[in-house]
Motif scaffolding. Structure first.
Motif, short mmCIF file in Angstrom:
data_model
loop_
_atom_site.label_atom_id
_atom_site.label_comp_id
_atom_site.label_asym_id
_atom_site.label_seq_id
_atom_site.Cartn_x
_atom_site.Cartn_y
_atom_site.Cartn_z
N GLY A 1 0.78 4.90 -11.84
CA GLY A 1 -0.29 4.99 -10.71
C GLY A 1 0.43 5.13 -9.34
O GLY A 1 -0.15 4.52 -8.41
N ASP B 1 1.15 -1.26 -0.07
CA ASP B 1 0.17 -0.02 -0.09
C ASP B 1 0.91 1.39 0.00
O ASP B 1 0.52 1.93 -0.56
N THR C 1 -2.65 4.77 -7.15
CA THR C 1 -3.25 3.55 -6.00
C THR C 1 -2.23 3.13 -5.13
O THR C 1 -2.56 2.45 -4.19
N GLN C 2 -0.88 3.21 -5.42
CA GLN C 2 0.11 2.85 -4.32
C GLN C 2 0.88 4.36 -4.12
O GLN C 2 1.37 5.09 -4.75
#
Length: 213
Positions: free
Chosen positions: A80, A39, A111-112
């Protein structure tokens, strides 16, 4: 990310070249983020104590930061990667602040998360967070946590320090309360995606009890 200077010294090269190779190590790691499903990866790039270094070395580090943002921002967006900055980064040179603000805006949809600690010191972060919590009311672990620079990031699971040093050096002290730690001898310029993979395998085998039995 420790060991740039020692990497250069071992090769009779200027420290600036060690920092350049350190940036290349960052680039390799960021490019390898996607398959890890992490993450967030947080990198300690410039501490509030690093201002004590020579003016030439600080200038080299700031110029490397400028070059890295210019050269890699488009790749971050394409892959991303969402940029997050922790620390008193608005105290950096105005042109760097402007570049960072632009980078944060352009990567907001990632997203990361790649969190970069700039002009960061954990003791100062905790003091700032406690002061903000006091302004709003009661001071508790929860209210302090809510005011930390990392409040919107996932909890810290694994902290890795390179170069063989076994200390935290004022990095994420509050967040490390129950984090697993790994100290490796590899100097940062030699740290590769396979080292991260091995660290994650090591982490996966650990039993986390959070004070329980």
């Amino acid at each position: 990310m420790d060991g740039n200077g020692r990497w250069a010294k071992k090769r009779a090269m200027p420290r600036a070249l060690g920092h350049q190779r350190g940036v290349e190590a960052v680039r390799r790691l960021v490019r390898a983020l996607e398959p890890t499903n992490l993450d967030c990866l947080t990198l300690y790039a410039f501490s509030s104590e690093n201002w004590k270094r020579s003016e030439d070395e600080v200038d080299d580090l700031m110029n490397l930061m400028r070059k890295f943002i210019k050269s890699d921002l488009a790749e971050f967006v394409a892959n991303g990667v969402k940029l997050k900055i922790i620390g008193d980064w608005r105290g950096l040179a105005p042109d760097i602040v402007a570049m960072l603000e632009d980078a944060l805006e352009q990567t907001a949809g990632g997203t990361q998360t790649l969190a970069v600690a700039l002009n960061y010191g954990s003791q100062n972060e905790i003091a700032r967070a406690a002061a903000k919590a006091a302004e709003k009311g009661e001071i508790t672990p929860d209210t302090i946590s809510a005011e930390l620079d990392t409040a919107d990031l996932p909890p810290l699971d694994l902290l890795i320090r390179t170069s063989g040093e076994i200390r935290l050096s004022n990095f994420l002290l509050w967040q490390s309360a129950y984090a697993e730690m790994l100290f490796v001898d590899t100097l940062w310029p030699d740290f590769k995606p396979e080292h991260l993979s091995q660290a994650l395998q090591d982490f996966a085998q650990r039993e986390r009890r959070y004070g329980g039995r």
